[in-house]
Design a protein around this motif. Structure first.
Motif, mmCIF file in Angstrom:
data_model
loop_
_atom_site.group_PDB
_atom_site.id
_atom_site.type_symbol
_atom_site.label_atom_id
_atom_site.label_comp_id
_atom_site.label_asym_id
_atom_site.label_seq_id
_atom_site.Cartn_x
_atom_site.Cartn_y
_atom_site.Cartn_z
ATOM 1 N N PRO A 80 0.819 -1.218 0.000
ATOM 2 C CA PRO A 80 0.000 0.000 0.000
ATOM 3 C C PRO A 80 0.852 1.267 0.000
ATOM 4 N N VAL A 81 0.297 2.310 -0.608
ATOM 5 C CA VAL A 81 0.995 3.592 -0.736
ATOM 6 C C VAL A 81 0.338 4.632 0.165
ATOM 7 N N LEU A 82 1.165 5.361 0.889
ATOM 8 C CA LEU A 82 0.768 6.561 1.606
ATOM 9 C C LEU A 82 1.431 7.734 0.896
ATOM 10 N N ALA A 83 0.653 8.742 0.535
ATOM 11 C CA ALA A 83 1.215 9.902 -0.171
ATOM 12 C C ALA A 83 0.984 11.159 0.648
ATOM 13 N N SER A 84 2.025 11.937 0.844
ATOM 14 C CA SER A 84 1.882 13.215 1.553
ATOM 15 C C SER A 84 1.890 14.357 0.542
ATOM 16 N N PHE A 97 -3.851 20.724 -11.340
ATOM 17 C CA PHE A 97 -4.494 20.173 -10.147
ATOM 18 C C PHE A 97 -5.171 18.849 -10.482
ATOM 19 N N ARG A 98 -5.804 18.791 -11.642
ATOM 20 C CA ARG A 98 -6.450 17.542 -12.064
ATOM 21 C C ARG A 98 -5.421 16.428 -12.220
ATOM 22 N N ALA A 99 -4.260 16.746 -12.811
ATOM 23 C CA ALA A 99 -3.221 15.736 -13.006
ATOM 24 C C ALA A 99 -2.633 15.279 -11.675
ATOM 25 N N VAL A 100 -2.393 16.214 -10.772
ATOM 26 C CA VAL A 100 -1.795 15.864 -9.484
ATOM 27 C C VAL A 100 -2.758 15.019 -8.651
ATOM 28 N N THR A 101 -4.041 15.377 -8.641
ATOM 29 C CA THR A 101 -4.994 14.586 -7.854
ATOM 30 C C THR A 101 -5.153 13.188 -8.449
ATOM 31 N N TRP A 102 -4.994 13.042 -9.765
ATOM 32 C CA TRP A 102 -5.005 11.689 -10.358
ATOM 33 C C TRP A 102 -3.877 10.865 -9.758
ATOM 34 N N PHE A 103 -2.692 11.433 -9.631
ATOM 35 C CA PHE A 103 -1.564 10.712 -9.050
ATOM 36 C C PHE A 103 -1.879 10.303 -7.612
ATOM 37 N N TYR A 104 -2.457 11.218 -6.836
ATOM 38 C CA TYR A 104 -2.720 10.921 -5.423
ATOM 39 C C TYR A 104 -3.820 9.882 -5.239
ATOM 40 N N ARG A 105 -4.655 9.669 -6.253
ATOM 41 C CA ARG A 105 -5.650 8.596 -6.164
ATOM 42 C C ARG A 105 -5.004 7.212 -6.150
ATOM 43 N N LEU A 106 -3.733 7.138 -6.541
ATOM 44 C CA LEU A 106 -3.031 5.854 -6.522
ATOM 45 C C LEU A 106 -2.666 5.434 -5.101
ATOM 46 N N ALA A 107 -2.794 6.349 -4.158
ATOM 47 C CA ALA A 107 -2.473 6.050 -2.760
ATOM 48 C C ALA A 107 -3.707 5.531 -2.036
ATOM 49 N N LYS A 108 -3.466 4.755 -0.988
ATOM 50 C CA LYS A 108 -4.552 4.286 -0.131
ATOM 51 C C LYS A 108 -4.940 5.358 0.884
ATOM 52 N N VAL A 109 -3.945 6.108 1.346
ATOM 53 C CA VAL A 109 -4.149 7.144 2.356
ATOM 54 C C VAL A 109 -3.300 8.357 1.974
ATOM 55 N N GLU A 134 -7.931 22.843 5.167
ATOM 56 C CA GLU A 134 -8.547 23.179 3.886
ATOM 57 C C GLU A 134 -8.144 22.160 2.820
ATOM 58 N N LEU A 135 -6.853 21.828 2.777
ATOM 59 C CA LEU A 135 -6.399 20.834 1.806
ATOM 60 C C LEU A 135 -6.907 19.437 2.148
ATOM 61 N N VAL A 136 -7.028 19.126 3.426
ATOM 62 C CA VAL A 136 -7.601 17.832 3.815
ATOM 63 C C VAL A 136 -8.976 17.664 3.168
ATOM 64 N N GLU A 137 -9.797 18.704 3.265
ATOM 65 C CA GLU A 137 -11.148 18.633 2.707
ATOM 66 C C GLU A 137 -11.131 18.614 1.187
ATOM 67 N N THR A 138 -10.316 19.485 0.582
ATOM 68 C CA THR A 138 -10.286 19.582 -0.884
ATOM 69 C C THR A 138 -9.758 18.301 -1.522
ATOM 70 N N ILE A 139 -8.640 17.791 -1.007
ATOM 71 C CA ILE A 139 -8.036 16.595 -1.585
ATOM 72 C C ILE A 139 -8.931 15.383 -1.359
ATOM 73 N N GLY A 140 -9.550 15.299 -0.185
ATOM 74 C CA GLY A 140 -10.466 14.195 0.073
ATOM 75 C C GLY A 140 -11.642 14.197 -0.889
ATOM 76 N N THR A 153 -10.198 13.275 -4.555
ATOM 77 C CA THR A 153 -9.603 11.944 -4.762
ATOM 78 C C THR A 153 -10.482 10.804 -4.282
ATOM 79 N N GLY A 154 -11.395 11.088 -3.341
ATOM 80 C CA GLY A 154 -12.195 10.013 -2.769
ATOM 81 C C GLY A 154 -11.399 9.139 -1.818
ATOM 82 N N ARG A 155 -10.221 9.590 -1.420
ATOM 83 C CA ARG A 155 -9.366 8.825 -0.509
ATOM 84 C C ARG A 155 -9.432 9.436 0.899
ATOM 85 N N PRO A 156 -9.180 8.615 1.931
ATOM 86 C CA PRO A 156 -9.083 9.192 3.283
ATOM 87 C C PRO A 156 -7.861 10.093 3.377
ATOM 88 N N VAL A 157 -8.051 11.303 3.906
ATOM 89 C CA VAL A 157 -6.980 12.296 4.021
ATOM 90 C C VAL A 157 -6.891 12.731 5.482
#
Length: 286
Positions: free
Chosen positions: A120-124, A161-173, A180-186, A189-193
């Motif tokens: 599993p991948v964690l991305a910061s 932003f669309r390209a970067v969030t696509w990359f972060y969807r590859l992470a589990k967490v 603000e970013l916790v809410e926006t990225i979540g 991406t549909g991932r837990p942030v």
């Protein structure tokens, strides 16, 4: 998973002078001090490897195809050539999780190997790449009318932003540096942030280092002197102070970057000592 998670950390920036590199070095040093099982893979000017108990650091040299992203940060589009060597190191290390710091070359290598090995991948989320892209593009298009620059910048920010969030969807967490970013990225991406908490080294940054005796009001900035940091605002702040009749002030601007020359020229009451480290940095803050 063992009682202590085995973390393989792929740092896009480590040896450089910037916030991501500092955070990466601090995390690496924390794991080493605590004796946690930690494998750190990072870019460097030369190949190398160091091991100390359960801690291992691997430096990968970026090659001839690498190009500059910032003053001292590069990206190597051919970094996957190291996948065999790093894959072997990962199999020996047996990570429970692979932590990547972003969508640069090291992050891509880490995600690739994680998916190959079923780890599993964690991305910061370390940097608002989309905002930086907008500011840099608008600066490059300075010869165009303001409206055209703004539209081009908005398009660049939206698409990056669309390209970067696509990359972060590859992470589990995902970890993010503010709520603000916790809410926006979540949402995107549909991932837990989760919030990535920060701390202050109260030994290094202590009033005990304060040496100055004057009564000037010192306005400080420490960081990269790049357009995306909006350091040009310091010039506007000084103009506002002088227009208000304020004279008892001084700027202390520590760091380096493409905007340093402009600040040296336009700030009337300022010290720009360049990059500070160790006790010099502690004294500047104090």
């Amino acid at each position: 998973m063992s009682s202590l998670p085995r973390v393989a950390f792929f740092a896009d920036s480590f040896h450089e002078v910037n916030g991501v590199a500092l955070t990466s070095r601090q995390l690496d040093a924390f794991a080493r001090r605590r004796g946690y099982p930690f494998l750190c893979v990072r870019g460097a000017s030369e190949d190398g490897s160091i091991s100390d108990g359960e801690h291992t650091g691997i430096d990968l040299r970026r090659g001839w195809a690498s190009f500059s992203l910032d003053r001292d940060l590069r990206c190597d589009p051919l970094l996957l050539r190291w996948r065999g060597r790093i894959g072997d190191a990962l199999r020996r290390f047996r990570p429970d999780v692979i932590h990547v710091t972003g969508p640069n070359d090291m992050g891509i290598l880490g995600v690739y190997l994680a998916h190959q090995m079923g780890v599993p991948v964690l991305a910061s989320w370390q940097t608002n790449v989309h905002e930086y892209g907008r500011r840099r593009l608008e600066r490059m298009l300075g010869f165009l009318p303001a409206g055209t620059r703004a539209r081009a910048g908005a398009w660049a920010e939206r698409e990056s932003f669309r390209a970067v969030t696509w990359f972060y969807r590859l992470a589990k967490v995902i970890l993010a540096p503010n709520r603000e970013l916790v809410e926006t990225i979540g949402r995107e991406t549909g991932r837990p942030v989760y919030l990535m908490q920060r701390g202050v080294d109260t030994t290094a940054f202590s009033p005990a280092f304060r040496a100055r005796q004057d009564q000037e009001v010192v306005l400080g900035y420490v960081g990269r002197l790049q357009p995306e940091k909006n350091v040009a605002l310091l010039v506007d702040v000084e103009r506002a102070l002088r227009a208000a009749g304020v004279e008892n002030y001084r700027f202390l601007v520590a760091g380096d970057g493409s905007e340093r020359g402009r600040l040296q020229k336009e700030l009337l009451r300022a010290d720009l000592p360049g990059v500070l480290k160790g006790n010099d940095l502690s004294k500047a803050y104090a």
